[in-house]
Design a protein around this motif. Sequence first.
Motif, PDB file in Angstrom:
ATOM      1  N   ILE A 245       0.856  -1.191   0.000  1.00  8.61           N
ATOM      2  CA  ILE A 245       0.000   0.000   0.000  1.00  8.61           C
ATOM      3  C   ILE A 245       0.891   1.239   0.000  1.00  8.61           C
ATOM      4  N   VAL A 248      -3.546   6.065   0.115  1.00 11.72           N
ATOM      5  CA  VAL A 248      -4.965   5.874   0.431  1.00 11.72           C
ATOM      6  C   VAL A 248      -5.665   7.206   0.164  1.00 11.72           C
ATOM      7  N   LEU A 259      -0.686   4.811   7.767  1.00 10.97           N
ATOM      8  CA  LEU A 259      -1.902   4.066   7.448  1.00 10.97           C
ATOM      9  C   LEU A 259      -2.926   4.199   8.576  1.00 10.97           C
ATOM     10  N   THR A 278     -10.212   4.681  -1.867  1.00 10.77           N
ATOM     11  CA  THR A 278      -9.351   4.097  -2.898  1.00 10.77           C
ATOM     12  C   THR A 278      -7.964   3.828  -2.324  1.00 10.77           C
ATOM     13  N   VAL A 279      -7.473   2.632  -2.563  1.00 11.85           N
ATOM     14  CA  VAL A 279      -6.136   2.242  -2.132  1.00 11.85           C
ATOM     15  C   VAL A 279      -5.260   2.034  -3.357  1.00 11.85           C
ATOM     16  N   ARG A 280      -4.130   2.713  -3.399  1.00 11.92           N
ATOM     17  CA  ARG A 280      -3.158   2.475  -4.476  1.00 11.92           C
ATOM     18  C   ARG A 280      -2.100   1.507  -3.948  1.00 11.92           C
ATOM     19  N   VAL A 281      -1.910   0.406  -4.665  1.00 17.33           N
ATOM     20  CA  VAL A 281      -0.943  -0.610  -4.253  1.00 17.33           C
ATOM     21  C   VAL A 281       0.086  -0.827  -5.354  1.00 17.33           C
ATOM     22  N   ASP A 290      -4.979   0.818  -8.640  1.00 16.31           N
ATOM     23  CA  ASP A 290      -5.932   1.482  -7.763  1.00 16.31           C
ATOM     24  C   ASP A 290      -7.129   0.567  -7.526  1.00 16.31           C
TER      25      ASP A 290
END
Length: 393
Positions: A245, A248, A259, A278-281, A290
Motif C-alpha cells: 500500500i 490511500v 496508514l 481508494t487504495v493504491r498498491v 488502484d
Amino acid sequence: MEGPSFRIVGVPVLAGIEIAVAAGIALAWIALYLIYGRGRREGRVSILPFGIIVRIGVTGEPLGEGRLRGVLRLYGYLAIAVMMAALALFYYLALQAAKAKFLVPPGEGGEAAGGFIPLIPGVTIPWEDLVYVAVALGVGVVAHELGHAVVAVAEGIRVKNAGIAILLFIPAAFVELDEEQLMKARLVSRLKVFSAGVTANILIALLTLLIAMTAPVAEPSGVKILGVEEGSPADAAGLGPGMVIVEVNGEPVKSLEDLRRIFEKIGVTDPASNVEFTVRVKKEGGELLDLKVVKEAGRSTIGVRVAEFYDSPLATIMNALFLLNLGVALVNAAPLLLPLPGAAIMSDGGHVAVHVGERLLGPSGRLLGAGLGVATLILVLGLVTIEPIDLTP
C-alpha cells in the motif's frame, strides 16, 4: 521479518516451467555423478548423488589450557541448550505444517499448509535476489562451521580438513574432525561440537534482528500486505498478500503510522461508519494498481495483516541474514539422514540422535537414531514447497 528458507507458506500448484527446470537440474546432476562421481570421494573434489564437495585443506590443532579454551567450553554448554530449543521449534513447525497439509480438510485451513522451500536459483530464488542469498548463506555457513571447529579444538579434537559443498541445491560448508579423537571424547564433548554450528546461526539471526529493531537500516517506503481475511472488504476489493500500500485516497502511505492516521481520519476504524475509499498498491512486479474498498458499518478493520515495507538493498540483506540463518539453524538441528551408496549424509541433529541413541541403548540405539533421521528426512521431503522466497522486509 518472517520465517526462513524454512517457513509456513501456502501450497502452490507447480507450474510446468518449474517442473521442467527441476527435472533438468536433476538429470544433469545424475549424469555428472554417473560420469565422474563413482569412486571419487576421498580426493580434493568429491561428487555424490545431488552433491559436490570441495576440500580446501584448512586444519586446526587442539587448544592448550587457557582462558580462551575455558570460554569456548562454556559456549559449548550453551550450544547444547540452544540446539535442543531449535530442535523443538523445528518439530513444532514441521508438525503444524504436516497437520495443515495432510489432516485438515480444504476450506477449514488445510489450504494453508506449509513446507520447506529448497533454494533453487530462478525457481524459488528470483535471479535479482541471488546476490543477497549468496552473501547471507556465505556468512551463515562459514559461521556454522567455524562454530564446530572452535568448540572441537577446545574439547581436544583435531580439525583435519574443511571445505565447501552443494547438497540438494543448498550451498554448505563443512569441517572434517579426527574421527578417532571424536569417538574417544566424552558424549557431552561430542554434543557440544555437534550443537555449536546451529548456535552460531541462531546468534547471527538474533544479532541481525536486534540491529534491525534498535538501529533501523532504512526508512519504510510503504505498508506490505502479509495476509487477507477471507470475505473481508480487503478480499472483496482484490487486495492480496505481497501487495504494498503506497497511497490511500491520494495521501502517501510510507509507514504503519501513516496508514493508521489515514484510516482514523476517513472513518475506517469507526464501527458505526460506512466508508468507501481508494487504495493504491504496488504489485510484486512494480505495477501500480488502484482498488476501491468498501467498509460497511459493523467493522473497524478491512481485514488485512500488514507490516512496514523497506525497499532497500541494506534492509534486504539484513532480512536475508535473519531468514537464512534461522533456516540453516532449524534444518541442521533436525535429525536428518540421507543414505547414499557406501556412505550417508547427516545433519548435526542426525549426529546427536545417533550418538545419544548409541550411548543409551548401544548398537540398537544407533540404529534407532539413524531411523529417526531417515523418517524426519521423509517428513521434510513430504513438506517441500516450490514457491519464490520473498527477501524484501
